[in-house]
Enzyme design. Sequence first.
Site, mmCIF file in Angstrom:
data_model
loop_
_atom_site.group_PDB
_atom_site.id
_atom_site.type_symbol
_atom_site.label_atom_id
_atom_site.label_comp_id
_atom_site.label_asym_id
_atom_site.label_seq_id
_atom_site.Cartn_x
_atom_site.Cartn_y
_atom_site.Cartn_z
ATOM 1 N N SER A 76 0.850 -1.184 0.000
ATOM 2 C CA SER A 76 0.000 0.000 0.000
ATOM 3 C C SER A 76 0.886 1.234 0.000
ATOM 4 C CB SER A 76 -0.903 0.006 1.243
ATOM 5 O OG SER A 76 -0.125 0.117 2.425
ATOM 6 N N LYS A 77 0.290 2.411 0.107
ATOM 7 C CA LYS A 77 1.062 3.649 0.052
ATOM 8 C C LYS A 77 2.094 3.730 1.176
ATOM 9 C CE LYS A 77 -2.243 6.546 -2.410
ATOM 10 N NZ LYS A 77 -3.064 7.779 -2.378
ATOM 11 N N ARG A 78 1.790 3.140 2.319
ATOM 12 C CA ARG A 78 2.748 3.224 3.425
ATOM 13 C C ARG A 78 4.000 2.397 3.145
ATOM 14 N NH1 ARG A 78 -0.967 -0.554 5.161
ATOM 15 N NH2 ARG A 78 -0.126 -2.493 6.018
ATOM 16 N N HIS A 79 3.908 1.439 2.193
ATOM 17 C CA HIS A 79 5.069 0.636 1.826
ATOM 18 C C HIS A 79 5.828 1.237 0.648
ATOM 19 C CE1 HIS A 79 2.233 -2.513 3.505
ATOM 20 N NE2 HIS A 79 3.276 -2.629 4.283
ATOM 21 N N GLY A 80 5.190 2.100 -0.093
ATOM 22 C CA GLY A 80 5.843 2.656 -1.277
ATOM 23 C C GLY A 80 5.051 2.472 -2.550
#
Length: 505
Positions: A246-250
């Site tokens: 997801s966005k928190r992972h990149g």
Amino acid sequence: MTSSASDTIRVRFAPSPTGFLHIGGVRTALFNWLYARQHKGKFLLRIEDTDLERSEQRFTDDILASMTWLGLKWDEEIIYQSKRLDIYKQRAVELVEKGHAYWCYCSEADVEAMREKALAVGKKPQYDRRCRDKKHGAPAAGEPAVIRVKIPLEGHIEFEDLIRGPIRFENTDIDDFVIVRSNGAPIYNLSVVVDDVYQRVTHVVRGDDHINNTPKQIHLYHLLQFPVPKFAHLSMILGQDKKKLSKRHGAVSANLYRAEGFLPEALLNFLARLGWSHGDQEIFSIPEMIQFFSFEHVQKSSAVFNSEKLLWLNGEHIRKTDPARMAAIIAEDYGDFFREPAQISRVQTTLGAQLVGLIQQKVKLVKEVAEQLVPLCTPAPVEVDASGLKWNKDPNLKPVLQKAAQHACEAFAQKIAGAQPVSRSGADSVWGSSPSLGDAGLTHQDVNDLMKQISDLHGVKLGDLTQPLRLTVTGRMISAGLFELLCVLPWDIVEPRMQKVATLE
């Protein structure tokens, strides 16, 4: 590999412009592109924008910009599904006319009730096919009705996945799925089949979240009497916490990686290794990826996104990059780092490329090269923060180092005194004609030796002496090799910066 027009491999990347193009999508595009390039085939781009409410032009623009930056060039005109809605509807009506599909007038509430009833008795939550054998005609204007496909009530669908091997679905597990909504909009499974046939796609390479769509699409290929392509389903990419990326992972726009200072070939190298391998090799050029790629070495299990590995790979690719190309990238992507046009013009010169070549050996992001170039390409001495210097912890050290720095400046000035002005023509003339220590015949080893002699003479460590000089010359506490930089930078830039050590607070 040679092939005739009739057996040319044709693959496609088909993103939906309902969001920015993120890492998972880029990897899918990459594997398609590598397979096409390896087999001298065609790589096609299709924008699946049938979701008119969520599709936005800014997302389409982001997709195209990302693909262009990454070098994943498509070979034919882009297909936009929003311009082909009538074609999908026509194909659906043809299926109804041939008895392969039917109009269904059940409401959404009716269908939900059917599914709940099936669940209550331990069955799959499916539509109960009550409209399947009714002779419903097309709905009147404004009358809600969908078109459903008639899935055979017996038998199965089986296909050979290029990554996962044989996959089988029983027809009893496949619903009479909708292919046209009540508002006339085509469903994904219909439009994708129609367009894959129109674009003569031979291999469908996509994420494994589409595996359950594949038997439905194969049924449509058969019912429409179209040839069935080969399929390859890529595993999911997970974050380091083993959860869906997801966005928190990149999982952000590829264009943001560009802004952060990643090279396109480094990002592609990283994504290629997310689920694919070629022996123990980690660093690949684009030609090597094309040469070695195969579905036989694409893993079935989910790949894990490792941001530290991406950063390491980027550093390795930066060191392999021609300095002149790196300077051009900096001028294009980081021009706003430089306050004046004269500064950025200095980057795009032979001397600027020399500076880039020194800096890029010790950084992991292109942005870091740009940051270090700014003070070096500024004609006047730059403001610096001296609070981190070692002499702040030892009051007796400061005057000794200031005296030693002045001694070094005078010693270098003597070396420069006999050097002739440098003739810099064309773009390089922006640097003026002042020679550097290198032009005066000194190597970085000569500079090192002279600085060592001076530090010994003043009774200080060489590292303590170079620290304030590094700060005033480069504007930074951490930089490329100071002695190498002193051999490249014109003396009229270096001298006032070295003298500034004496006035540091």
